[in-house]
Scaffold this motif. Structure first.
Motif, mmCIF file in Angstrom:
data_model
loop_
_atom_site.group_PDB
_atom_site.id
_atom_site.type_symbol
_atom_site.label_atom_id
_atom_site.label_comp_id
_atom_site.label_asym_id
_atom_site.label_seq_id
_atom_site.Cartn_x
_atom_site.Cartn_y
_atom_site.Cartn_z
ATOM 1 N N THR A 45 -26.202 0.140 -2.963
ATOM 2 C CA THR A 45 -25.825 1.540 -2.785
ATOM 3 C C THR A 45 -25.853 2.234 -4.143
ATOM 4 N N ASP A 46 -25.899 3.548 -4.119
ATOM 5 C CA ASP A 46 -25.897 4.293 -5.380
ATOM 6 C C ASP A 46 -24.649 3.964 -6.199
ATOM 7 N N ASP A 47 -23.515 3.823 -5.534
ATOM 8 C CA ASP A 47 -22.275 3.515 -6.245
ATOM 9 C C ASP A 47 -22.340 2.134 -6.884
ATOM 10 N N GLN A 48 -22.936 1.168 -6.190
ATOM 11 C CA GLN A 48 -23.096 -0.166 -6.770
ATOM 12 C C GLN A 48 -24.000 -0.134 -7.994
ATOM 13 N N VAL A 49 -25.062 0.653 -7.929
ATOM 14 C CA VAL A 49 -25.964 0.787 -9.076
ATOM 15 C C VAL A 49 -25.198 1.331 -10.282
ATOM 16 N N ARG A 50 -24.405 2.360 -10.063
ATOM 17 C CA ARG A 50 -23.641 2.968 -11.164
ATOM 18 C C ARG A 50 -22.651 1.975 -11.761
ATOM 19 N N LYS A 51 -21.997 1.196 -10.911
ATOM 20 C CA LYS A 51 -21.005 0.234 -11.410
ATOM 21 C C LYS A 51 -21.665 -0.878 -12.211
ATOM 22 N N ILE A 52 -22.827 -1.330 -11.777
ATOM 23 C CA ILE A 52 -23.537 -2.341 -12.556
ATOM 24 C C ILE A 52 -24.008 -1.753 -13.881
ATOM 25 N N ALA A 53 -24.467 -0.508 -13.855
ATOM 26 C CA ALA A 53 -24.874 0.154 -15.104
ATOM 27 C C ALA A 53 -23.701 0.225 -16.076
ATOM 28 N N ASP A 54 -22.524 0.561 -15.566
ATOM 29 C CA ASP A 54 -21.333 0.604 -16.420
ATOM 30 C C ASP A 54 -21.007 -0.782 -16.981
ATOM 31 N N LEU A 55 -21.164 -1.805 -16.140
ATOM 32 C CA LEU A 55 -20.894 -3.170 -16.590
ATOM 33 C C LEU A 55 -21.839 -3.575 -17.705
ATOM 34 N N VAL A 56 -23.106 -3.249 -17.559
ATOM 35 C CA VAL A 56 -24.097 -3.582 -18.586
ATOM 36 C C VAL A 56 -23.731 -2.931 -19.918
ATOM 37 N N VAL A 57 -23.284 -1.700 -19.861
ATOM 38 C CA VAL A 57 -22.861 -1.010 -21.080
ATOM 39 C C VAL A 57 -21.618 -1.674 -21.661
ATOM 40 N N ASP A 58 -20.644 -1.973 -20.806
ATOM 41 C CA ASP A 58 -19.403 -2.590 -21.269
ATOM 42 C C ASP A 58 -19.650 -3.940 -21.920
ATOM 43 N N LEU A 59 -20.586 -4.708 -21.366
ATOM 44 C CA LEU A 59 -20.888 -6.030 -21.910
ATOM 45 C C LEU A 59 -21.860 -5.982 -23.091
ATOM 46 N N ARG A 60 -22.374 -4.802 -23.375
ATOM 47 C CA ARG A 60 -23.309 -4.592 -24.471
ATOM 48 C C ARG A 60 -24.584 -5.410 -24.291
ATOM 49 N N LEU A 61 -25.059 -5.434 -23.059
ATOM 50 C CA LEU A 61 -26.356 -6.045 -22.820
ATOM 51 C C LEU A 61 -27.456 -5.113 -23.320
ATOM 52 N N ALA A 62 -28.668 -5.644 -23.404
ATOM 53 C CA ALA A 62 -29.779 -4.855 -23.941
ATOM 54 C C ALA A 62 -30.364 -3.892 -22.925
ATOM 55 N N GLY A 63 -30.218 -4.213 -21.598
ATOM 56 C CA GLY A 63 -30.835 -3.309 -20.642
ATOM 57 C C GLY A 63 -30.764 -3.769 -19.204
ATOM 58 N N ILE A 64 -31.452 -3.004 -18.354
ATOM 59 C CA ILE A 64 -31.498 -3.221 -16.910
ATOM 60 C C ILE A 64 -32.951 -3.125 -16.459
ATOM 61 N N ILE A 65 -33.330 -3.986 -15.516
ATOM 62 C CA ILE A 65 -34.637 -3.869 -14.871
ATOM 63 C C ILE A 65 -34.413 -3.431 -13.433
ATOM 64 N N ALA A 66 -35.032 -2.343 -13.064
ATOM 65 C CA ALA A 66 -34.833 -1.749 -11.730
ATOM 66 C C ALA A 66 -36.196 -1.316 -11.172
ATOM 67 N N THR A 67 -36.649 -1.962 -10.116
ATOM 68 C CA THR A 67 -35.882 -2.825 -9.237
ATOM 69 C C THR A 67 -36.728 -4.018 -8.789
ATOM 70 N N ASN A 68 -36.052 -4.958 -8.090
ATOM 71 C CA ASN A 68 -36.722 -6.079 -7.450
ATOM 72 C C ASN A 68 -37.308 -5.610 -6.120
ATOM 73 N N THR A 69 -37.718 -6.558 -5.288
ATOM 74 C CA THR A 69 -38.264 -6.227 -3.972
ATOM 75 C C THR A 69 -37.149 -5.816 -3.014
ATOM 76 N N THR A 70 -37.545 -5.211 -1.890
ATOM 77 C CA THR A 70 -36.571 -4.713 -0.920
ATOM 78 C C THR A 70 -36.666 -5.493 0.393
ATOM 79 N N ILE A 71 -35.539 -5.554 1.092
ATOM 80 C CA ILE A 71 -35.539 -6.153 2.436
ATOM 81 C C ILE A 71 -35.745 -5.083 3.502
ATOM 82 N N ALA A 72 -35.836 -3.826 3.098
ATOM 83 C CA ALA A 72 -36.050 -2.727 4.048
ATOM 84 C C ALA A 72 -37.492 -2.741 4.565
ATOM 85 N N ARG A 73 -37.683 -2.172 5.754
ATOM 86 C CA ARG A 73 -39.014 -2.100 6.360
ATOM 87 C C ARG A 73 -39.306 -0.713 6.932
#
Length: 341
Positions: free
Chosen positions: A221-249
């Motif tokens: 969900t959009d909210d989950q994306v934002r929370k993971i983005a915040d986590l990446v910043v908090d942990l001082r990781l180098a970045g995010i790759i978006a996105t993997n494959t989807t299960i939607a059809r």
């Protein structure tokens, strides 16, 4: 010419077999100096160079994980014009992946469904090969994508990732924690913050000075994306790759019977483009400008790549369109980017 070859020959072959044949040629490019001749034809214009992750990329456009699972074609892919190659997904334990058939074309959608299941020869084997490649002067930037071994429980996932990270971080220009493939049971559950935070914190310590990124799913969900983005910043990781494959059809043009026959797995290609772009914009609005965001999903043309760059992507990756557009795809992207600037 390639489109004719694809239409008359390659599209009639089993998709995994066709990939193996093409990959055989790519691996052979460095042999007898053929790749050096090709490189003169495909070398990105110097104006396309990008500085990110403390590295110099000849082009912002690279190969996503999944194409070169064991790091056997890195040099050849670089000679075709890709600015970086992300190998993997690699796991601590060698594993054959899921039963065949496990790769399916949806040609009307320019898409693919895969349930490969992280088939690879294991992190230690790859590390020996990649160590040689890493010491090579003329090569693309080398990313290494790691995932959970299928036989390992979710409860033991962190130790499994750490085993891979210890042997692969020393030979990687950057390291990626993949928690977003739909083809390993329980893997996507690791995107839950209470599981993801300790996992990323532990891998970050093992990775030491190697830039660490996390790869996420488009089905969050959009909210989950934002929370993971915040986590990446908090942990001082180098970045995010978006996105993997989807299960939607949803919204596919391929005959529903063909889609149903293909069955479970991750969908990649053109149908993923809009959601991938949406997730990119969500992340970029949430993170500092200096954080590296790599956009992947549904990219086919130079205009697609430029659109991602304009939306805030630091780098862009592709995979599925390579199967449809052929070996000169990166060259076409790079030349098109120059014309768009």
């Amino acid at each position: 010419m390639y489109r004719t070859l694809f239409s008359l020959v390659l599209s009639k072959l089993d998709p995994e077999r066709a990939h193996q044949l093409a990959f055989f040629v790519i691996k052979a490019l460095p042999t007898f100096g053929v790749g050096r001749l090709v490189r003169r034809f495909t070398r990105p214009d110097p104006s396309l160079a990008v500085d990110a992750l403390g590295l110099r990329f000849d082009s912002p456009f690279g190969v996503a994980a999944g194409f070169d699972k064991d790091g056997e074609g890195v040099i050849g892919l670089g000679q075709l014009g890709f600015g970086h190659v992300e190998v993997g997904t690699l796991t601590a334990r060698a594993q054959p992946g899921n039963e065949k058939p496990r790769l399916f074309r949806l040609i009307p959608d320019r898409a693919v469904i895969n349930r490969m299941g992280f088939n690879n020869h294991g992190a230690a084997t790859a590390a020996r090969r990649l160590g040689t490649i890493a010491a090579t002067r003329k090569r693309p930037v080398l990313g290494v994508n790691i995932g959970k071994s299928r036989v390992v429980s979710v409860e033991d996932a962190t130790a499994d990732y750490l085993e891979s990270a210890r042997v692969l971080a020393p030979v990687a220009d950057y390291l990626v924690v993949n928690v977003s493939s739909p083809n390993t049971p329980g893997l996507r559950g690791l995107q839950e913050l209470d599981l993801l935070a300790p996992l990323l914190r532990a891998v970050r310590e093992v990775a030491d000075e190697v830039p660490l990124l996390v790869k996420i799913a488009p089905d969050l969900t959009d909210d989950q994306v934002r929370k993971i983005a915040d986590l990446v910043v908090d942990l001082r990781l180098a970045g995010i790759i978006a996105t993997n494959t989807t299960i939607a059809r949803e919204g596919l043009r391929t005959d529903p019977a063909v889609v149903e026959k293909a069955g479970a797995g991750g969908l990649s290609g053109a149908p993923l483009a809009e959601r991938s772009l949406e997730v990119l914009r969500l992340i970029r609005a949430q993170v500092p400008a200096e954080l590296c965001v790599i956009s992947v999903g549904g990219v086919e043309t130079a205009a697609d790549v430029q659109r991602r760059l304009d939306a805030g992507a630091t780098l862009v990756q592709g995979y599925t369109a390579f199967l449809y557009l052929g070996p000169l795809w990166a060259r076409q992207i790079n030349r098109g980017l120059v014309r768009l600037r």
